[in-house]
Structures are given as structure tokens and as C-alpha cells.
Write an enzyme that holds these catalytic residues in place. Structure first.
Site, PDB file in Angstrom:
ATOM      1  N   ILE A 128       1.161  -1.232   0.007  1.00  0.00           N
ATOM      2  CA  ILE A 128      -0.391  -0.252   0.023  1.00  0.00           C
ATOM      3  C   ILE A 128       1.115   1.305  -0.168  1.00  0.00           C
ATOM      4  O   ILE A 128       2.266   0.890   0.520  1.00  0.00           O
ATOM      5  CB  ILE A 128      -0.913   0.278   1.706  1.00  0.00           C
ATOM      6  CG1 ILE A 128      -0.612  -0.373   2.209  1.00  0.00           C
ATOM      7  CG2 ILE A 128      -2.113  -1.239   1.192  1.00  0.00           C
ATOM      8  CD1 ILE A 128      -1.551   0.252   3.436  1.00  0.00           C
ATOM      9  N   ASP A 129       0.538   2.202  -0.722  1.00  0.00           N
ATOM     10  CA  ASP A 129       1.113   3.488  -0.755  1.00  0.00           C
ATOM     11  C   ASP A 129       1.701   3.804   0.503  1.00  0.00           C
ATOM     12  O   ASP A 129       1.621   3.392   1.763  1.00  0.00           O
ATOM     13  CB  ASP A 129      -0.081   4.326  -1.538  1.00  0.00           C
ATOM     14  CG  ASP A 129       0.078   4.576  -2.855  1.00  0.00           C
ATOM     15  OD1 ASP A 129       0.930   3.649  -3.510  1.00  0.00           O
ATOM     16  OD2 ASP A 129      -0.980   4.703  -3.636  1.00  0.00           O
TER      17      ASP A 129
END
Length: 297
Positions: A128-129
Site C-alpha cells: 500500500i502507498d
């Protein structure tokens, strides 16, 4: 060696060495790695015909993967895997610009990890970012990694995110089916491109404010920046998003996006596993603020 260009040294070098940015070349000049006629000069030095320019490139910074004692919010752990609730602002694995202090550095201090995804992404099955918070599954061994990766590929995992977006979404739910790939105009961005990779996001409205909408997003695919690009593409970019959002947005440290639910089959037992993580304080505080200041009622 100079072959006839005139002007500032950094400009001339940028023309001659087009693989390097002007700011990179300016750093090399400042470090004394560029010499004109055997002498160090400033980047504004005016190049003359016949000048001999020599460049000694800086050695690239080698990334070494060291275990780091960084606290982790571990939601679940056994001999095969972990489920971690990643805080906003933490990068998942080392990469250029982020050589350390990543989730992987923290995990390596905690336990052994699978080796399938290469030297700098041990254990990492999906990402995930940096500024997205929430749940991530991590493989401790190669058998677990293969199983979790194949479940992701077969789209049998459950992944649900909560996002705060600009504007009021009229429909209660919808599906965005649009292929994603690297933007032709900006290499830092992803974009909807005809020859991109298949990407599907389902969304459902959780709450409407006067100027924003809180939605849950269910991912069928997990492309880079998928929710951020897909929601922006229908005119509802994520609040706080520095890359795809409007300039005037909600304060914070990035997009209001949280991976709140993660489900998969255990790689060894086949048992269905389901995990949830509540909204982090920074996200909940903004919703409390909107309830007080931007409420529809």
C-alpha cells in the site's frame, strides 16, 4: 570534452549528458566532480570554445537492507505470516529515495521473511502507498508467499478501503472498470491508458457531507494508486491527495485512505482469515471535524 556549445556550464552539460537532470549535474559541480581545464568551477561558469570538461560521476548510493528496531502494530502472527497495520507515512520496502526506515526494515528486526520477491522486498506479497494506512499481509516463508500471491492473482482475497473524496457522490454504489498504466505526461503518476493493466474498483457510499463523501472501496485488482486514480477519474479525487487531488484540499499528510479490511485463506490450513483495522486517529479526527462543520443534517 567540449565540442562547441557556449553558455553556463550546467546548461552545456545538460545538453551533452541528456540522461542526467540539470539539478543532478549541479550537485556534481558543487561537489567538485566536474572540472574545466583541470580546475573546479561554479555551475554558472561560462563555457568557452576549446574548454576541456571532465566529469567524474558520483557513485550511486548502495541500498543495504538492515533490520531496524521500529515499533510495529501486528494484528495477527503465526509461523507462516503476519498481518500488520501500517501507519501513514511509512514506506513498505526500500527503493531509491527511501533506503531505510521502511516496513521491511522493521519486519526483518522482528522475524525471518520469505525470499521470493527479491533482496529488497522480502515477505512483501502486496503493497500500500506510503501515505495510505492499514492492513498488509506479510509472508514469513516461501510456501506462504506462493499461496498468498496466487490468491491475489486469482482475486479471491478480500480487500476493502475507506476513502474520503471531494464532492458529493449521487449514487449509493458503483463500479469503475478502467485500465491503468504509467502516465505518458508524468512518470510519477499512474493514469487511465488504453493499453494499461485491467483494473476494477467497486465503491459504496458510507456518508455524505456537504462537500465530501466517505466511501468504502472494494478492490478486484490491486494496481499502483488504483483507488486514487479511479476515484479522480469520476470527478471525486481523494481528499489530501498530493498527486491526484486538487490544490485546495483538506490538511494532513497525504490522501485520506485506509485499508480497513483484509481477508484470505490461511496458506497452511486453508482456514478463512478476516481482519479489520479501525480508522487511525488523524482520519477519525477529520471526520469528527466534518460532522461538526460540513454536515448535511
Amino acid at each position: 570534452m567540449h565540442d562547441g556549445e557556449k553558455g553556463r556550464l550546467d546548461k552545456v552539460l545538460a545538453q551533452l549528458l541528456q540522461d542526467h537532470s540539470r539539478s543532478q549535474l549541479q550537485k556534481w559541480i558543487a561537489k567538485g566532480l566536474v572540472k574545466v581545464n583541470g580546475k573546479e568551477v561554479a555551475d554558472k561558469y561560462k563555457v568557452q570554445p576549446g574548454d576541456q570538461i571532465s566529469v567524474t560521476p558520483a557513485k550511486p548510493h548502495k541500498i543495504s537492507l538492515d533490520p531496524e528496531n521500529i515499533p510495529l502494530d501486528i494484528v495477527y502472527e503465526d509461523d507462516d505470516l503476519l498481518v500488520v497495520n501500517k501507519p501513514q507515512g511509512m514506506v513498505v520496502h526500500p527503493a531509491p529515495g527511501h533506503p531505510d526506515h521502511t516496513l521491511v526494515n522493521a519486519l526483518l528486526y522482528h522475524c525471518p521473511l520469505s525470499t521470493i520477491n527479491g533482496e529488497f522486498r522480502p515477505g512483501i506479497v502486496h503493497r500500500i502507498d506510503k501515505d495510505t494506512s492499514g492492513l498488509l499481509m506479510v509472508a514469513k516463508n516461501d510456501q506462504a508467499h506462493r499461496s498468498l500471491a496466487s490468491q491475489l492473482k486469482a482475486k479471491t482475497t478480500k480487500r476493502e478501503y475507506v476513502a474520503l473524496v471531494h464532492g458529493v457522490i449521487k449514487t449509493d454504489h458503483g463500479t469503475i472498470d478502467a485500465p491503468l498504466g504509467r502516465s505518458k505526461r508524468d512518470r510519477k503518476k499512474q493514469a487511465i491508458v488504453t493499453d494499461g493493466r485491467h483494473a476494477v474498483t467497486h465503491f459504496q457510499v458510507l456518508k455524505r457531507y456537504r462537500h465530501y463523501t466517505l466511501v468504502s472501496c472494494h478492490l478486484e485488482t490491486g494496481r499502483t494508486h488504483q483507488i486514487r486514480v479511479h476515484m479522480a477519474s469520476i470527478g471525486h479525487p481523494l481528499a489530501g491527495d498530493p498527486l491526484y487531488g486538487p490544490r485546495k484540499t483538506l490538511p494532513g499528510n497525504g490522501q485520506y485512505l485506509h485499508a480497513r479490511l483484509l481477508g484470505f485463506k490461511h496458506p497452511r490450513t486453508g482456514k478463512e482469515m478476516l481482519f479489520t483495522a479501525p480508522l487511525p486517529d488523524w482520519f477519525q479526527k477529520m471526520l469528527d471535524h466534518l460532522n461538526a462543520t460540513d454536515s448535511v443534517e
